[in-house]
Design a protein around this motif. Structure first.
Motif, mmCIF file in Angstrom:
data_model
loop_
_atom_site.group_PDB
_atom_site.id
_atom_site.type_symbol
_atom_site.label_atom_id
_atom_site.label_comp_id
_atom_site.label_asym_id
_atom_site.label_seq_id
_atom_site.Cartn_x
_atom_site.Cartn_y
_atom_site.Cartn_z
ATOM 1 N N VAL A 1 0.836 -1.313 -0.020
ATOM 2 C CA VAL A 1 0.034 0.007 -0.027
ATOM 3 C C VAL A 1 0.953 1.237 -0.005
ATOM 4 O O VAL A 1 1.487 1.286 0.851
ATOM 5 C CB VAL A 1 -0.941 -0.191 1.009
ATOM 6 N N LEU A 2 0.805 2.025 -0.946
ATOM 7 C CA LEU A 2 1.515 3.167 -1.127
ATOM 8 C C LEU A 2 0.916 4.490 -0.516
ATOM 9 O O LEU A 2 -0.064 4.469 -0.333
ATOM 10 C CB LEU A 2 1.623 3.681 -2.706
ATOM 11 N N GLU A 3 1.858 5.176 0.120
ATOM 12 C CA GLU A 3 1.514 6.537 0.704
ATOM 13 C C GLU A 3 0.656 7.456 -0.011
ATOM 14 O O GLU A 3 1.356 7.590 -1.207
ATOM 15 C CB GLU A 3 2.758 6.943 1.335
ATOM 16 N N LYS A 4 -0.318 8.195 0.376
ATOM 17 C CA LYS A 4 -1.038 8.984 -0.713
ATOM 18 C C LYS A 4 -0.420 10.413 -0.300
ATOM 19 O O LYS A 4 0.143 10.636 0.651
ATOM 20 C CB LYS A 4 -2.398 8.995 -0.476
ATOM 21 N N ASP A 5 -0.542 11.075 -1.358
ATOM 22 C CA ASP A 5 -0.209 12.633 -1.428
ATOM 23 C C ASP A 5 1.172 12.828 -0.785
ATOM 24 O O ASP A 5 1.606 13.732 0.118
ATOM 25 C CB ASP A 5 -1.147 13.146 -0.167
ATOM 26 N N VAL A 6 2.033 12.225 -1.566
ATOM 27 C CA VAL A 6 3.501 12.053 -1.013
ATOM 28 C C VAL A 6 4.294 13.231 -1.826
ATOM 29 O O VAL A 6 3.782 13.812 -2.805
ATOM 30 C CB VAL A 6 4.371 10.902 -1.750
ATOM 31 N N TYR A 7 5.126 14.176 -1.021
ATOM 32 C CA TYR A 7 5.642 15.107 -1.466
ATOM 33 C C TYR A 7 6.547 14.978 -2.910
ATOM 34 O O TYR A 7 7.255 13.946 -2.863
ATOM 35 C CB TYR A 7 6.641 15.917 -0.434
#
Length: 385
Positions: free
Chosen positions: A50-56
């Motif tokens: 599961v990928l982190e959302k709203d990554v910089y």
């Protein structure tokens, strides 16, 4: 002798392996990877992370649209998605008279724009977080072998971008504002033709350049029909075709040598006025802004187009251009002059003649071109608030 013996043994072993597999077509040959095919080879209980959302996303990463704007295929038939400011690239440099390379300008400007953040403190607006939808339409496709044909293609694509259906709250469609990345200055002519078709009347042009760009084709003593159009005469043709306002369009930053002493009189007869680069010594930057405003007229009545040849800037600060001229404006001065036009209805703009092959390793010219576009984009958005 020791090396030869080892090589002979190795070759013998390899030969035996190949001969041993002769006739067995479905067996794995030495050195061949096993073939993997079909969904049956995928594990039944395959869990993707599961990928982190709203990554910089760092500014130096990502696909190179202008300032990381969303890419929209504006040139496709039937595109209905709306936009308020459209960026298009015109990588055309068939019309240069000295150093080629401006065809790589759009990609260089987009690369230079990656570091642009958002809030413009001088204009007091963030053009990327506002009422306006900004998109990058990519580059106009054209055939770079015939100047007149290519210009027709640039005109047709610019018209297509400008002619949008009315929004729900509009009785008639208001064309989006157009930002064009050049290319050499020849592209100004087909773009102004498209602007004239969209707005149904001539446009007031402020032309920032070290050269007049109103030289008639015969000045160059050219014979071929295609040579009628080049980066030294887009405004000659534009004035003759009634694309520019007469008496309120102007040049800013002129300083090059002329073909003869009548050049200025011919330019004025075409309807252009002028502020020279050297006028900064007597007028100052504030005085130059006031002189520009006197020429172009009141804000409410003016449809304004800004055309910036990067050689208006001194080549010490913008070396990557095809026809450099010493003694130009400083970057700080040009930015100040541009901001002095805040409040005008800027309907279109271009930055042309960026030839990145002549830039420094620090990409000074590409960064500057992107910054100038950002300043004008900010004013476009501010006007619509």
């Amino acid at each position: 002798m020791y090396f030869i013996t080892l090589t002979s043994i190795t070759l013998s072993c390899l030969t035996a392996l190949v001969l041993g597999h002769a006739g067995h077509e479905h067996e794995q040959v030495f050195g061949q990877m096993p073939i993997v095919s079909g969904p049956s080879d995928i594990p039944v209980n395959f869990d993707r992370p599961v990928l982190e959302k709203d990554v910089y996303m760092p500014s130096f990463a990502g696909i190179s649209t202008f300032a990381h704007l969303p890419y929209l295929q504006c040139f496709e038939e039937g595109i209905v998605e709306d936009y308020d400011i459209a960026v298009i690239g015109a990588p055309y440099d068939i019309g240069v008279t000295f150093r080629t390379g401006a065809r790589f300008g759009p990609s260089a400007i987009r690369e230079g724009s990656k570091r642009i953040k958002g809030f413009n403190y001088e204009i007091k607006v963030n053009p990327f977080k506002s009422w306006a939808k900004l998109v990058d339409c990519g580059d106009i496709p054209f055939e770079p072998f015939d100047a007149e044909h290519a210009m027709g293609q640039i005109e047709a694509h610019a018209k297509y971008v400008l002619q949008r259906p009315p929004k729900p709250d509009q009785e008639i469609a208001i064309p989006p504002r157009l930002v064009t990345l050049g290319g050499d200055h020849t592209i100004l002519l087909p773009v102004l033709r498209a602007m004239r078709a969209a707005y149904k009347k001539p446009i007031t042009v402020i032309h920032f350049d070290s050269h007049l760009d109103t030289w008639a084709p015969e000045i160059y003593n050219v014979k071929a029909k295609q040579s009628r159009f080049n980066h030294g005469n887009p405004l000659y043709h534009a004035a003759k075709e009634g694309l520019t306002t007469n008496g309120t369009s102007m040049h800013v930053g002129i300083r090059s040598s002329l073909y003869d002493e009548e050049d200025i009189q011919r330019d004025e007869a075409l309807g252009f006025r002028m502020v020279k680069a050297n006028d900064i010594f007597t007028l100052g930057v504030e005085g130059m802004v006031e002189r520009i405003k006197e020429v172009i007229g009141p804000k409410d009545d003016t449809l304004l187009y800004l055309s910036i040849d990067i050689d208006v800037i001194d080549p010490s600060m913008a070396p990557a251009t095809g026809t450099p001229e010493s003694g130009g404006l400083l970057t700080r001065e040009l930015k100040y002059i541009l901001r002095g036009l805040n409040g005008y209805n800027i309907v279109g703009m271009d930055v042309v003649e960026v030839a990145p092959a002549y830039d420094t390793q620090a990409q000074l010219t590409s960064y500057l071109a992107a910054d100038l576009i950002y300043e004008i984009m900010s004013m476009m958005v501010k006007h619509g608030e």
